[in-house]
Design an enzyme around this catalytic site. Structure first.
Site, PDB file in Angstrom:
ATOM      1  N   GLU A 138      -6.775   4.404   8.288  1.00  0.00           N
ATOM      2  CA  GLU A 138      -6.329   5.932   7.718  1.00  0.00           C
ATOM      3  C   GLU A 138      -7.997   6.085   7.454  1.00  0.00           C
ATOM      4  OE1 GLU A 138      -2.855   5.854   5.488  1.00  0.00           O
ATOM      5  OE2 GLU A 138      -1.743   5.226   7.619  1.00  0.00           O
ATOM      6  N   HIS A 187      -8.942   0.788   5.481  1.00  0.00           N
ATOM      7  CA  HIS A 187      -8.034   0.574   6.049  1.00  0.00           C
ATOM      8  C   HIS A 187      -8.037   1.251   7.277  1.00  0.00           C
ATOM      9  CE1 HIS A 187      -3.646   2.376   6.810  1.00  0.00           C
ATOM     10  NE2 HIS A 187      -4.015   1.333   6.319  1.00  0.00           N
ATOM     11  N   ASN A 203       1.057  -1.163  -0.281  1.00  0.00           N
ATOM     12  CA  ASN A 203       0.049   0.109   0.126  1.00  0.00           C
ATOM     13  C   ASN A 203       1.088   0.718  -0.133  1.00  0.00           C
ATOM     14  OD1 ASN A 203      -1.998   2.027   0.416  1.00  0.00           O
ATOM     15  ND2 ASN A 203      -2.275   1.199   2.999  1.00  0.00           N
ATOM     16  N   LYS A 256      -0.096   4.045  -0.077  1.00  0.00           N
ATOM     17  CA  LYS A 256      -0.765   5.279   0.232  1.00  0.00           C
ATOM     18  C   LYS A 256      -0.589   6.568  -0.443  1.00  0.00           C
ATOM     19  CE  LYS A 256       0.308   2.966   4.590  1.00  0.00           C
ATOM     20  NZ  LYS A 256       0.268   3.792   5.794  1.00  0.00           N
ATOM     21  N   SER A 287       3.849  -2.698  11.018  1.00  0.00           N
ATOM     22  CA  SER A 287       5.014  -2.443  10.296  1.00  0.00           C
ATOM     23  C   SER A 287       6.196  -3.562  10.372  1.00  0.00           C
ATOM     24  CB  SER A 287       5.672  -1.894  11.747  1.00  0.00           C
ATOM     25  OG  SER A 287       5.369  -0.416  12.337  1.00  0.00           O
ATOM     26  N   GLU A 293      -5.261  -5.386  11.143  1.00  0.00           N
ATOM     27  CA  GLU A 293      -3.797  -4.351  10.854  1.00  0.00           C
ATOM     28  C   GLU A 293      -3.617  -3.647  12.283  1.00  0.00           C
ATOM     29  OE1 GLU A 293      -1.764  -3.608   7.415  1.00  0.00           O
ATOM     30  OE2 GLU A 293      -3.731  -1.744   7.726  1.00  0.00           O
ATOM     31  N   GLY A 299       2.563   2.070  11.257  1.00  0.00           N
ATOM     32  CA  GLY A 299       3.637   3.446  10.577  1.00  0.00           C
ATOM     33  C   GLY A 299       4.246   3.955  12.091  1.00  0.00           C
ATOM     34  N   GLY A 349       2.842  -1.707   4.732  1.00  0.00           N
ATOM     35  CA  GLY A 349       2.719   0.377   3.760  1.00  0.00           C
ATOM     36  C   GLY A 349       4.290   0.615   3.728  1.00  0.00           C
TER      37      GLY A 349
HETATM   38  C1  PEP Z   1      -1.272   0.193   6.318  1.00  0.00           C
HETATM   39  O1  PEP Z   1      -0.659   1.110   6.257  1.00  0.00           O
HETATM   40  O2  PEP Z   1      -1.138  -0.697   5.567  1.00  0.00           O
HETATM   41  C2  PEP Z   1       0.804  -0.915   6.382  1.00  0.00           C
HETATM   42  C3  PEP Z   1       0.959  -1.583   7.810  1.00  0.00           C
HETATM   43  O3  PEP Z   1       1.921   0.566   6.696  1.00  0.00           O
HETATM   44  P1  PEP Z   1       3.125   0.215   7.286  1.00  0.00           P
HETATM   45  O4  PEP Z   1       3.643  -1.075   6.576  1.00  0.00           O
HETATM   46  O5  PEP Z   1       4.038   0.824   7.232  1.00  0.00           O
HETATM   47  O6  PEP Z   1       2.572  -0.132   9.031  1.00  0.00           O
END
Ligand code: PEP
Length: 253
Positions: free
Chosen positions: A99, A97, A10, A12, A212, A168, A174, A233
């Site tokens: 966000e 998601h 992703n 973003k 992460s 998640e 993040g 992400g």
């Molecule tokens: C995400 O945005 O779905 C995500 C898992 O981000 P990150 O890997 O940066 O934690």
């Protein structure tokens, strides 16, 4: 769908530092596996370019949207429908998601309407669920995830393999603080039980972890977490990291 394991990147609202063309070219050295599918979710305007570069190099990469409208067409300024996404080569779409939930107020009912719109357009939605830190500390995690799943999947037109679920935890997205393999395995067990209770067989759906994931923890998480892959992400913007995560996922538990 090829294989039951997935890595979904992703981006973003970002594009890779060296541009889409170089990003795709850097993925030429991936050791591809039939059992693991790599999908990238660029911002909408970059899907066509990424897809073109990928097909020029004959790389087995799929594409996803990061969101879609719950409507099919009409006066919805700024929205993109699931069928439009399918027209530009999207095969999947990320829905719910954290966000989108936090920044754009999407609740479980809205998430559910997007899931149905995606499935009706022939896309495979990737339903994101996950608890906040406050919920995790309160020990109400299973009930919270159950509520997210039950409401969002109400009326979903299930067909074979037309849904992926991504666990998640919001506190891991993040932050550089991934959930431990044990915690993910325990939570994945709850999610599979909730899914099986909703409908026999749903516990067989691909279940991914996101939060992460990097090239340094993917191999260990793949061994311990009892999941079928990752939603990534930040690390998905770096081709060498994405390649390592994909290969860790493909080589399996
Ligand atoms: C995400 O945005 O779905 C995500 C898992 O981000 P990150 O890997 O940066 O934690």
């Amino acid at each position: 769908m090829a294989g039951n394991r997935h890595v979904i990147g992703n981006w973003k609202m970002n594009v890779p530092e060296d541009g889409v063309e170089n990003f795709v070219r850097d993925l030429r050295t991936v050791r591809w596996s039939d059992g693991c599918r790599l999908t990238i979710a660029p911002p909408f305007p970059f899907i066509a370019e990424a897809r073109q570069r990928t097909s020029e190099l004959r790389l087995p990469i799929g594409f996803a949207g990061q969101n879609c409208s719950h409507e099919t067409s009409g006066a919805y300024t700024g929205e993109v429908s699931a069928s439009m996404l399918a027209l530009v080569g999207g095969a999947m779409v990320i829905v719910g998601h954290s966000e989108r939930r936090t920044l754009y107020g999407e609740d479980d009912a809205v998430v559910g309407s997007k899931l149905r719109a995606a499935a009706e357009a022939g896309l495979v939605p990737v339903l994101c669920i996950g608890e906040s830190e406050k919920v995790r500390e309160s020990d109400r995690v299973a009930g919270f995830l159950e509520q997210q799943l039950v409401v969002a999947l109400d009326g979903f037109p299930f067909a074979e393999w037309n849904l992926i679920v991504a666990y998640e935890p919001v506190w891991a997205i993040g932050t550089g603080r991934n959930a431990s393999g044990d915690l993910i395995a325990e939570t994945a067990g709850w999610i599979r039980r909730i899914l099986a209770a909703l409908r026999p067989g749903l516990d067989e759906l691909p279940l991914l972890y996101g939060g992460s994931v990097t090239d340094s923890n993917a191999r260990e998480l793949m061994k311990e977490a009892e999941v079928d892959g990752f939603l990534v992400g930040g690390a998905s913007l770096e081709p060498q990291k994405l390649k390592a995560i994909y290969e860790a996922c493909a080589s399996g538990r």
